[in-house]
Motif scaffolding. Structure first.
Motif, PDB file in Angstrom:
ATOM      1  N   HIS A  60       0.830  -1.203   0.000  1.00 51.25           N
ATOM      2  CA  HIS A  60       0.000   0.000   0.000  1.00 51.25           C
ATOM      3  C   HIS A  60       0.864   1.252   0.000  1.00 51.25           C
ATOM      4  O   HIS A  60       1.266   1.752   1.066  1.00 51.25           O
ATOM      5  CB  HIS A  60      -0.910  -0.009   1.234  1.00 51.25           C
ATOM      6  CG  HIS A  60      -2.001   1.009   1.179  1.00 51.25           C
ATOM      7  ND1 HIS A  60      -3.223   0.843   1.791  1.00 51.25           N
ATOM      8  CD2 HIS A  60      -2.064   2.218   0.562  1.00 51.25           C
ATOM      9  CE1 HIS A  60      -3.975   1.909   1.564  1.00 51.25           C
ATOM     10  NE2 HIS A  60      -3.288   2.746   0.829  1.00 51.25           N
ATOM     11  N   LYS A 151      -9.232  -1.777  -6.057  1.00 49.41           N
ATOM     12  CA  LYS A 151      -9.421  -0.974  -4.849  1.00 49.41           C
ATOM     13  C   LYS A 151     -10.693  -0.174  -4.944  1.00 49.41           C
ATOM     14  O   LYS A 151     -11.036   0.376  -5.987  1.00 49.41           O
ATOM     15  CB  LYS A 151      -8.215  -0.047  -4.680  1.00 49.41           C
ATOM     16  CG  LYS A 151      -8.326   1.005  -3.590  1.00 49.41           C
ATOM     17  CD  LYS A 151      -8.142   0.377  -2.225  1.00 49.41           C
ATOM     18  CE  LYS A 151      -8.042   1.432  -1.132  1.00 49.41           C
ATOM     19  NZ  LYS A 151      -6.792   2.214  -1.201  1.00 49.41           N
ATOM     20  N   PHE A 153     -12.585   2.985  -2.846  1.00 58.05           N
ATOM     21  CA  PHE A 153     -12.575   3.976  -1.769  1.00 58.05           C
ATOM     22  C   PHE A 153     -14.011   4.217  -1.341  1.00 58.05           C
ATOM     23  O   PHE A 153     -14.824   4.704  -2.135  1.00 58.05           O
ATOM     24  CB  PHE A 153     -11.952   5.286  -2.258  1.00 58.05           C
ATOM     25  CG  PHE A 153     -10.474   5.206  -2.527  1.00 58.05           C
ATOM     26  CD1 PHE A 153      -9.996   4.952  -3.812  1.00 58.05           C
ATOM     27  CD2 PHE A 153      -9.564   5.367  -1.499  1.00 58.05           C
ATOM     28  CE1 PHE A 153      -8.638   4.850  -4.074  1.00 58.05           C
ATOM     29  CE2 PHE A 153      -8.186   5.284  -1.746  1.00 58.05           C
ATOM     30  CZ  PHE A 153      -7.733   5.027  -3.033  1.00 58.05           C
ATOM     31  N   HIS A 184     -10.922   0.783   1.026  1.00 59.61           N
ATOM     32  CA  HIS A 184     -10.667   1.801   2.035  1.00 59.61           C
ATOM     33  C   HIS A 184     -11.999   1.972   2.728  1.00 59.61           C
ATOM     34  O   HIS A 184     -12.927   2.549   2.164  1.00 59.61           O
ATOM     35  CB  HIS A 184     -10.229   3.108   1.376  1.00 59.61           C
ATOM     36  CG  HIS A 184     -10.144   4.271   2.316  1.00 59.61           C
ATOM     37  ND1 HIS A 184      -9.078   5.132   2.332  1.00 59.61           N
ATOM     38  CD2 HIS A 184     -10.993   4.729   3.280  1.00 59.61           C
ATOM     39  CE1 HIS A 184      -9.281   6.080   3.252  1.00 59.61           C
ATOM     40  NE2 HIS A 184     -10.432   5.836   3.841  1.00 59.61           N
ATOM     41  N   GLU A 186     -14.207   3.560   5.029  1.00 58.41           N
ATOM     42  CA  GLU A 186     -14.764   4.619   5.862  1.00 58.41           C
ATOM     43  C   GLU A 186     -16.049   5.078   5.176  1.00 58.41           C
ATOM     44  O   GLU A 186     -16.080   5.203   3.935  1.00 58.41           O
ATOM     45  CB  GLU A 186     -13.816   5.828   5.965  1.00 58.41           C
ATOM     46  CG  GLU A 186     -12.604   5.641   6.848  1.00 58.41           C
ATOM     47  CD  GLU A 186     -11.804   6.943   6.959  1.00 58.41           C
ATOM     48  OE1 GLU A 186     -11.276   7.408   5.927  1.00 58.41           O
ATOM     49  OE2 GLU A 186     -11.704   7.499   8.066  1.00 58.41           O
ATOM     50  N   GLU A 218     -15.445   3.878  10.393  1.00 56.08           N
ATOM     51  CA  GLU A 218     -14.683   2.812   9.717  1.00 56.08           C
ATOM     52  C   GLU A 218     -15.359   1.454   9.949  1.00 56.08           C
ATOM     53  O   GLU A 218     -15.460   0.617   9.051  1.00 56.08           O
ATOM     54  CB  GLU A 218     -13.245   2.785  10.246  1.00 56.08           C
ATOM     55  CG  GLU A 218     -12.347   1.766   9.574  1.00 56.08           C
ATOM     56  CD  GLU A 218     -10.921   1.770  10.122  1.00 56.08           C
ATOM     57  OE1 GLU A 218     -10.521   2.746  10.798  1.00 56.08           O
ATOM     58  OE2 GLU A 218     -10.201   0.789   9.872  1.00 56.08           O
ATOM     59  N   VAL A 239      -7.969  -2.594   3.545  1.00 54.66           N
ATOM     60  CA  VAL A 239      -6.687  -1.904   3.724  1.00 54.66           C
ATOM     61  C   VAL A 239      -6.716  -1.048   4.985  1.00 54.66           C
ATOM     62  O   VAL A 239      -7.781  -0.770   5.542  1.00 54.66           O
ATOM     63  CB  VAL A 239      -6.340  -1.039   2.485  1.00 54.66           C
ATOM     64  CG1 VAL A 239      -6.456  -1.847   1.201  1.00 54.66           C
ATOM     65  CG2 VAL A 239      -7.196   0.212   2.414  1.00 54.66           C
ATOM     66  N   HIS A 240      -5.563  -0.669   5.446  1.00 56.63           N
ATOM     67  CA  HIS A 240      -5.345   0.160   6.625  1.00 56.63           C
ATOM     68  C   HIS A 240      -6.431   0.050   7.691  1.00 56.63           C
ATOM     69  O   HIS A 240      -7.106   1.031   8.008  1.00 56.63           O
ATOM     70  CB  HIS A 240      -5.012   1.614   6.282  1.00 56.63           C
ATOM     71  CG  HIS A 240      -5.913   2.347   5.320  1.00 56.63           C
ATOM     72  ND1 HIS A 240      -7.294   2.299   5.364  1.00 56.63           N
ATOM     73  CD2 HIS A 240      -5.606   3.176   4.290  1.00 56.63           C
ATOM     74  CE1 HIS A 240      -7.766   3.070   4.410  1.00 56.63           C
ATOM     75  NE2 HIS A 240      -6.778   3.605   3.741  1.00 56.63           N
ATOM     76  N   ASP A 317       1.002   2.880   3.440  1.00 62.16           N
ATOM     77  CA  ASP A 317       0.188   3.923   2.802  1.00 62.16           C
ATOM     78  C   ASP A 317       1.063   5.158   2.571  1.00 62.16           C
ATOM     79  O   ASP A 317       0.640   6.291   2.771  1.00 62.16           O
ATOM     80  CB  ASP A 317      -1.012   4.274   3.684  1.00 62.16           C
ATOM     81  CG  ASP A 317      -2.144   4.896   2.859  1.00 62.16           C
ATOM     82  OD1 ASP A 317      -3.235   5.094   3.420  1.00 62.16           O
ATOM     83  OD2 ASP A 317      -1.919   5.185   1.670  1.00 62.16           O
TER      84      ASP A 317
END
Ligand code: URQ
Ligand code: ZN
Ligand code: ZN
Length: 480
Positions: A60, A151, A153, A184, A186, A218, A239-240, A317
């Motif tokens: 990432h 990916k 978002f 991602h 959120e 999240e 991720v993250h 990231d």
């Protein structure tokens, strides 16, 4: 091409650690065993008292990313070179098309930028919009370009955020293609509302950033993405993962037998949200990234997720903006470009906080910094393993070496280091990339353009053969 004999070290793979020499030739590992003879002309590296591990793989990073009105400080040369200085030999970066931009156009642009890379690289493709051409191009990318991960978002409303319709269409397409969807996680709608509410309270400084993205923002998105993947019967990679709420969502799904994988950033493992209350704007703003650093307590939960196998990989990231760029949000935290660095520091921080404290064995360290990423993105054992036939991407690790991490000595072009002042014990003494010594006891020998684009094949066809969950549920009364 050169030959290197790494003598006297302890080889550490994800499955075991044992005394062995390692011989490389023409960019590949050709022998692993005790008392290997040195071929004529071979370079000999004395690894006595040190570990010999697969080079780190950072799944990432964002080198040269155009984002929030500016472009990150590190390009593909400086970013990958910084990684080599820290024992990281491969990155998986992101192609992020603007909404309505053809995927193949964005892909070709990023491929051009990455030609200057000093280390090997691969790409996740972001899905930022949807129509039949996106569906078509996903097929081209998987079948012809070696992209096997996409990916999404779920944050960044009015920019690159995916709605549920796009998530559903794209996840289904991933299942058809044998590709891994990643998110991602959120809830971008909640972030958008909370940013306005925090501003209405008169809070415009960086301390407003975490207030606009609390852990449940999240947790909700992680649960939603996991549920969509469950119904469509496709694996998913989050991720993250930064907080308990998201880590618990993953653990719950895995306990029910769902293939869900979680990634943790080195920063989220050791930094808490007090950084946002630093009196100096530049220091607080330098830590603005999403998801934000969390209150004390979340970090230990993430470590336990890695120990238990409910979280699987670590990343950075790496997305570096300098103080002048971060100052765009001087009067409004929502305008501070989101991103922090770490590609050079990840391995040392995780070794120091993970292995030196007893949280991780050296083999578990290799698993979460290299091997698991290679397996999840289908480049194992070419990458992520010290074994015959694998790429000669290696790090010779000195467990007794110490270093104080600082922006003053980092190789990243960023002007801040989120690990500033942290003294670590356990550092790379040598990094080998494609069978060449690229870092030797502090001397970085990265070569611009030496890095290769790494293709990643789709997962086995049983993905595509997998029935839609609805069919499975219909035929199994117990699961209704
Ligand atoms: O969200 C991401 O992963 C990119 C845009 C980097 N920035 C960040 O704050 N994480
Ligand atoms: Zn993100
Ligand atoms: Zn990112």
């Amino acid at each position: 091409m050169s030959s290197i004999l790494i003598q006297g070290g302890t080889v550490v793979n994800a499955d075991r650690a044992y005394r062995a020499d390692v011989l490389t030739q023409d960019g590949k590992i050709v022998a692993v065993g005790e008392n290997l003879p040195a071929p004529a002309g071979a370079t000999v590296v004395d690894a006595g008292g040190q570990y010999v591990m697969p080079g780190g793989i950072d799944p990432h990073t964002h080198m040269q990313l155009p984002f929030m009105g500016t472009v990150t400080m590190d390009d593909f040369f400086t970013g990958t070179a910084a990684g080599l200085a820290g024992g990281n030999t491969t990155i998986i970066d992101f192609v992020i098309p603007s909404p309505q931009q053809p995927l193949m156009e964005a892909y070709n642009t990023w491929r051009g930028w990455a030609e200057k890379a000093a280390g090997d690289y691969s790409f996740h493709m972001a899905i930022t919009w949807w129509d039949e051409t996106v569906k078509r191009d996903m097929g081209t990318l998987v079948q012809q370009e070696g992209v096997n991960s996409f990916k999404h978002f779920m944050a960044y409303k009015n920019a690159i955020m995916c709605d549920d319709e796009t998530l559903v269409n794209s996840f289904k397409r991933c299942m058809e293609l044998g590709a891994m969807p990643t998110v991602h996680a959120e809830n971008g709608e909640l972030v958008y509302l909370l940013q306005k509410q925090v501003a209405e309270m008169g809070i415009m400084g960086p301390e407003g950033h975490p207030l606009s993205r609390p852990p449940m923002v999240e947790g909700e998105a992680a649960n939603r993405a996991i549920a969509i993947a469950d119904v469509l019967n496709v694996p998913i990679y989050v991720v993250h993962v930064s907080c308990i709420e998201a880590a618990e969502a993953i653990a719950r799904a895995r306990a029910r037998g769902q293939r869900v994988y979680g990634e943790v950033l080195a920063g989220h493992l050791v930094i808490d949200d007090s950084v946002y209350r630093h009196p100096d704007f530049a220091t607080a703003a330098a830590h603005v990234m999403s998801p934000p650093f969390r209150p004390k307590g979340h970090q230990e939960f993430l470590w336990r997720g890695l120990q238990s196998g409910n979280l699987h990989t670590t990343a950075t990231d790496h997305c570096t903006f300098c103080a002048a760029q971060k100052a765009a949000g001087k009067d409004d935290f929502a305008k501070i470009p989101n991103g922090t660095g770490g590609v050079e520091e990840r391995l040392a921080v995780i070794w120091d906080e993970g292995v030196n404290t007893g949280r991780l064995t050296p083999s578990e360290f290799v698993a979460i910094t290299s091997a698991n990423t290679a397996k999840l993105f289908n480049i194992y054992p070419q990458k992520g393993s010290v074994s015959v036939g694998a790429d000669a991407d290696l790090v010779v690790w000195d467990p007794a070496g110490t270093k104080t991490l600082s922006a003053k000595t980092q190789h990243s072009k960023g002007d801040f280091n989120i690990f500033e002042g942290r003294t670590v014990k356990g550092i790379p003494s040598h990094t080998i990339s494609q069978g060449e010594l690229v870092f030797v006891q502090g001397d970085l020998r990265a070569v611009q353009g030496k890095g290769r684009y790494i293709k990643r094949a789709p997962f086995s066809s049983n993905f595509a053969a997998t029935k839609l969950r609805a069919e499975t549920l219909a035929s199994s009364p117990v699961l209704r």
